[in-house]
Design a protein around this motif. Structure first.
Motif, short mmCIF file in Angstrom:
data_model
loop_
_atom_site.label_atom_id
_atom_site.label_comp_id
_atom_site.label_asym_id
_atom_site.label_seq_id
_atom_site.Cartn_x
_atom_site.Cartn_y
_atom_site.Cartn_z
N VAL A 189 -14.04 3.47 -1.36
CA VAL A 189 -13.34 2.09 -0.89
C VAL A 189 -12.34 1.79 -1.87
CG1 VAL A 189 -14.02 -0.54 -0.61
CG2 VAL A 189 -15.61 1.05 -0.06
N VAL A 190 -11.20 1.14 -1.79
CA VAL A 190 -10.27 0.62 -2.51
C VAL A 190 -9.50 -0.44 -1.98
CG1 VAL A 190 -8.65 2.14 -1.52
CG2 VAL A 190 -8.57 1.61 -3.90
N ASN A 191 -9.14 -1.38 -2.79
CA ASN A 191 -8.00 -2.45 -2.57
C ASN A 191 -6.96 -1.82 -1.76
OD1 ASN A 191 -7.19 -5.08 -2.47
ND2 ASN A 191 -6.01 -4.83 -4.09
N ALA A 192 -6.48 -2.62 -0.78
CA ALA A 192 -5.20 -2.15 0.14
C ALA A 192 -4.40 -3.59 0.10
CB ALA A 192 -5.41 -1.49 1.29
N ALA A 193 -4.41 -4.50 -0.54
CA ALA A 193 -3.60 -5.80 -0.28
C ALA A 193 -2.55 -5.76 -1.28
CB ALA A 193 -4.55 -6.92 -0.75
N THR A 194 -1.90 -4.58 -1.52
CA THR A 194 -0.79 -4.24 -2.34
C THR A 194 0.38 -3.67 -1.34
OG1 THR A 194 -0.91 -2.47 -3.45
CG2 THR A 194 -1.77 -4.33 -4.45
N SER A 195 1.48 -3.85 -1.57
CA SER A 195 2.55 -3.07 -0.70
C SER A 195 2.41 -1.57 -0.96
CB SER A 195 3.97 -3.73 -0.76
OG SER A 195 4.27 -3.66 -1.98
N TYR B 223 -1.00 -0.41 0.37
CA TYR B 223 -1.09 -0.45 1.90
C TYR B 223 -0.38 0.72 2.33
CZ TYR B 223 -0.89 -1.90 6.54
OH TYR B 223 -1.31 -2.03 8.06
N ALA B 224 0.94 0.85 1.96
CA ALA B 224 1.93 2.15 2.48
C ALA B 224 1.27 3.41 2.26
CB ALA B 224 3.24 2.13 1.46
N GLN B 225 0.53 3.82 1.22
CA GLN B 225 -0.15 5.07 1.05
C GLN B 225 -1.47 5.01 1.65
OE1 GLN B 225 -0.12 6.83 -2.85
NE2 GLN B 225 0.75 4.74 -3.74
N LEU B 226 -1.90 3.86 2.30
CA LEU B 226 -3.54 4.04 2.66
C LEU B 226 -3.47 3.69 4.43
CD1 LEU B 226 -5.26 1.71 0.11
CD2 LEU B 226 -5.57 4.35 0.49
N LYS B 227 -2.54 3.20 4.87
CA LYS B 227 -2.54 2.52 6.22
C LYS B 227 -2.61 3.82 7.17
CE LYS B 227 2.32 2.14 6.88
NZ LYS B 227 3.59 1.17 7.23
N ASN B 228 -2.09 4.94 6.82
CA ASN B 228 -2.21 6.11 7.71
C ASN B 228 -3.01 7.45 6.79
OD1 ASN B 228 -0.77 5.21 9.89
ND2 ASN B 228 1.18 5.40 8.86
N ALA B 229 -3.71 7.04 5.96
CA ALA B 229 -4.26 8.23 5.20
C ALA B 229 -5.48 8.87 5.92
CB ALA B 229 -4.78 7.53 3.92
N GLU C 14 5.19 -8.95 0.63
CA GLU C 14 6.28 -7.73 1.27
C GLU C 14 5.31 -6.37 1.56
OE1 GLU C 14 9.70 -6.03 2.04
OE2 GLU C 14 9.39 -8.11 1.33
N GLY C 15 5.47 -5.90 2.63
CA GLY C 15 4.87 -4.66 2.91
C GLY C 15 3.73 -4.78 3.59
N LEU C 16 2.99 -6.06 3.21
CA LEU C 16 1.66 -6.19 4.09
C LEU C 16 1.51 -6.66 5.55
CD1 LEU C 16 -0.11 -8.14 1.17
CD2 LEU C 16 0.19 -5.65 1.60
N PRO C 17 0.43 -6.17 6.25
CA PRO C 17 0.49 -6.75 7.72
C PRO C 17 0.23 -8.20 8.06
CG PRO C 17 -1.58 -5.65 7.21
CD PRO C 17 -0.48 -5.78 5.80
N VAL C 18 -0.14 -8.74 7.15
CA VAL C 18 -0.25 -10.28 7.21
C VAL C 18 0.43 -11.16 6.21
CG1 VAL C 18 -2.69 -9.94 8.03
CG2 VAL C 18 -2.16 -10.14 5.52
N LYS C 19 0.39 -12.55 6.62
CA LYS C 19 1.33 -13.24 5.85
C LYS C 19 0.37 -13.89 4.53
CE LYS C 19 4.19 -14.81 9.88
NZ LYS C 19 4.37 -16.07 10.61
N VAL C 20 1.07 -14.29 3.61
CA VAL C 20 0.50 -14.89 2.33
C VAL C 20 0.86 -16.30 2.36
CG1 VAL C 20 0.23 -14.52 -0.09
CG2 VAL C 20 0.49 -12.61 1.45
N PRO C 21 0.00 -17.29 2.59
CA PRO C 21 0.28 -18.60 2.80
C PRO C 21 0.20 -19.15 1.42
CG PRO C 21 -1.99 -18.48 3.53
CD PRO C 21 -1.12 -17.17 3.32
N LEU C 22 1.13 -20.09 0.97
CA LEU C 22 1.10 -21.24 -0.13
C LEU C 22 -0.28 -21.88 0.03
CD1 LEU C 22 4.58 -22.61 -0.76
CD2 LEU C 22 3.43 -20.74 -2.01
N PRO D 271 -4.51 -12.32 0.97
CA PRO D 271 -5.08 -11.62 2.01
C PRO D 271 -6.33 -10.69 1.39
CG PRO D 271 -3.15 -10.74 1.71
CD PRO D 271 -3.32 -11.88 0.72
N GLN D 272 -7.18 -10.37 2.63
CA GLN D 272 -8.12 -9.35 2.38
C GLN D 272 -7.90 -8.15 3.09
OE1 GLN D 272 -11.02 -10.14 0.11
NE2 GLN D 272 -9.42 -11.58 -0.67
N ILE D 273 -7.55 -7.35 2.36
CA ILE D 273 -7.38 -5.90 3.03
C ILE D 273 -7.97 -4.71 2.19
CG2 ILE D 273 -5.41 -4.43 4.08
CD1 ILE D 273 -3.36 -6.82 3.69
#
Length: 562
Positions: free
Chosen positions: A276-282, A285-291, A340-348, A533-535
């Motif tokens: 398991v690893v956190n993917a909530a950074t661009s 996420y870029a390295q993990l989404k198609n790993a 930036e680079g994430l599949p979901v928005k980050v709301p204030l 976000p939780q990714i």
């Protein structure tokens, strides 16, 4: 690190977000194709029945630092990783579903009933099979010891959060040895958050036992897992099924927690060394989404990012200066860079108690949450901090407006970028920020707990019971600062929160929490930033684990698909 789960929890800045030092503007580069943050209660854990899972196997999870204090109620143990271990090895009377609703855990409780007249009384009916690892049955004595230790009447106990326990008047045996009666002197709406985990009286009945007995070990347990080994050289903790466990046997043979910094954890996952690893950074996420052999799980949780302001002394003792800093930080820019680079928005976030997609949420930030450099500069002028020109910090009575932002050495490049962006933003209004790195093991106990900082950036997570945030915003008392590391509070906040935690009508309580929230913004307690976000990236085939929404993971059900 993290002070946690509905029961206060903080997470160190390095676990936060991907940032670039040039990303100071919220304009341009906005990706409208990103999905909105998942709705309230969204979860993604690959839920499967035990019959679809194979028996055995190992789950390896990264953790942020080696655990030295295993008592979650101890001020040095109120960490996310400690919470996880304690709820696997000690009784948890209630567990929360994806919407944060607490449910009885029948392995420990047969029932829990509440009456409110003439006083609130909770009657717990214990499962007669539930026993501590020393052979004793769970009893009212364990409840009484925990109340006495955590309730706040004895300052020799170094507790993180007495809220709820400090409203109890009496704990006694009920109709028989398996029944416990807890009587409250003041009503307490979130009574289900108490006594979870439940700790053994023999290791809680004195300040020495409460603190020393849990340093580096778990003295007595009563959960589906037990602590098999602590290897400080390798940086691992290993849990295995508890042989005398009376409930459903865990599917896994062992769970290994391995200490890794974020970059190392990412590489360890890609190398197949952790599951398991956190993917909530661009970057991640870029390295993990198609790993290969990877599933990305996304959900909605209680998770916020903020900057704590230390009002105990120095320039930040003046609320006008704290308010100026609130307006000088470009919150939308930070949230946009975080997304930036994430599949979901980050709301204030405009609220300290409720997430944007949670019932009860209202944006109470007002002018204190609006980016306004002119207003910030004017407020500093009026507070007597005058510009010196030439890129120098403002000054007052011969003293420069220079503040320390303290970071853990465990902070990676991404977290450092966040601190540097804040540094650049505040420089524009004549506030100099010196970024100081400190040892990761000392960041909590020697800096946050002791108030040895001016600014600190971290997260609170899992506070689905709003009363569990009380310890963050209440005024310190005696030698206790609770979770209010910046020591900023007021009688008005205490009064509103005192009424809110005791209001049994949910809508009326929400109104009180929102009134307190508006006052917290006005006080300049902190700079609330955004909802994270939780990714999560997990190994394919891992079941009943991932992002549980506002709920909890049941590690006894976690396993590998057949």
């Amino acid at each position: 690190m993290a002070r946690l789960r509905g029961w206060p929890a903080w997470v160190a800045v390095w676990a936060l977000v991907v940032l670039t030092a040039t990303g100071c503007s919220a304009s341009g580069g906005h990706d409208d194709s990103r999905r909105a943050l998942p709705t309230y209660g969204t979860y993604d854990i690959n839920a499967l029945p035990s019959g679809d899972l194979r028996s055995g196997g190992t789950l390896t999870l990264p953790i942020t630092q080696m655990i030295t204090q295993f008592n979650f109620n101890d001020v040095d143990g109120a960490l996310d990783d400690v919470w996880t271990v304690d709820t696997m090895t000690e009784p948890r009377l209630f567990t929360r579903d994806a919407e944060g609703v607490p449910r009885i855990v029948p392995d420990y409780l047969v029932s829990a009933t509440v009456t409110t007249e003439p006083r609130q009384v909770v009657t717990y009916r214990l499962n007669p099979k539930a026993r501590w690892s020393d052979g004793r049955a769970l009893s009212w004595r364990d409840f009484a010891a925990q109340w006495h230790a955590v309730g706040g009447d004895d300052e020799r106990y170094p507790v993180a959060d007495p809220s709820g326990y400090d409203r109890i008047a009496d704990v006694r045996q009920g109709a028989d040895a398996h029944e416990v009666e807890v009587t409250f002197r003041q009503p307490y709406a979130d009574w289900r958050r108490l006594f979870t985990p439940l700790f053994p009286a023999v290791a809680y009945d004195s300040p020495r036992h409460f603190d020393a007995d849990w340093q580096g070990r778990l003295p007595v347990t009563a959960g589906p897992f037990r602590l098999a080994s602590v290897d400080r050289t390798a940086g691992t903790l290993t849990l295995v099924p508890y042989a005398a466990w009376w409930g459903t046997r865990p599917r896994l043979d062992r769970i290994v927690f391995r200490v890794l910094d974020p970059d190392a954890a990412l590489q360890a996952f890609l190398n197949g060394e952790v599951d398991v690893v956190n993917a909530a950074t661009s970057e991640a996420y870029a390295q993990l989404k198609n790993a290969k052999d990877t599933a990305v799980r996304i959900g909605s949780a209680w998770d916020e990012v903020h900057i704590t302001l230390n009002g105990a002394g120095g320039p930040l003792a003046d609320p006008a200066v704290r308010n100026a800093l609130q307006q000088a930080v470009d919150r939308p820019a930070l949230a946009e860079v975080a997304a930036e680079g994430l599949p979901v928005k980050v709301p204030l976030l405009g609220n300290h108690f409720f997430m944007t997609n949670q019932p009860g949420y209202a944006d109470n930030s007002g002018r204190y949450g609006r980016f306004d450099l002119k207003a910030a500069a004017l407020a500093l002028d009026r507070a007597g901090w005058h510009s010196q020109g030439g890129g120098r910090p403002r000054a007052k009575d011969g003293r420069s407006l220079t503040l320390r932002l303290v970071l853990s050495e465990g902070t990676n490049r991404l977290g450092e970028d966040l601190a540097q962006l804040v540094q650049q933003m505040l420089d524009k209004v004549g506030v100099r920020i010196d970024i100081e790195k400190v040892p990761a093991s000392a960041y909590g106990p020697k800096y946050l707990d002791k108030g040895d900082f001016d600014l600190a950036i971290f997260r609170f997570t899992g506070l689905t019971y709003p009363s569990s945030a009380y310890a963050i915003y209440r005024r310190p008392a005696g030698g206790q600062v609770f979770e209010n590391y910046g020591r900023v509070g007021s009688a008005r906040v205490d009064e509103l929160l005192g009424r809110a935690v005791g209001t049994l009508d949910e809508r009326a309580a929400e109104r009180l929490y929102n009134a307190a929230d508006a006052e917290i913004w006005r006080l300049g307690h902190d700079i609330e930033l955004y909802q994270r976000p939780q990714i999560l990236a997990v190994r394919k085939g891992l079941a009943n684990y991932g992002v549980p929404g506002l709920g909890d993971i049941d590690f006894a059900r976690v396993g590998w698909q057949k």
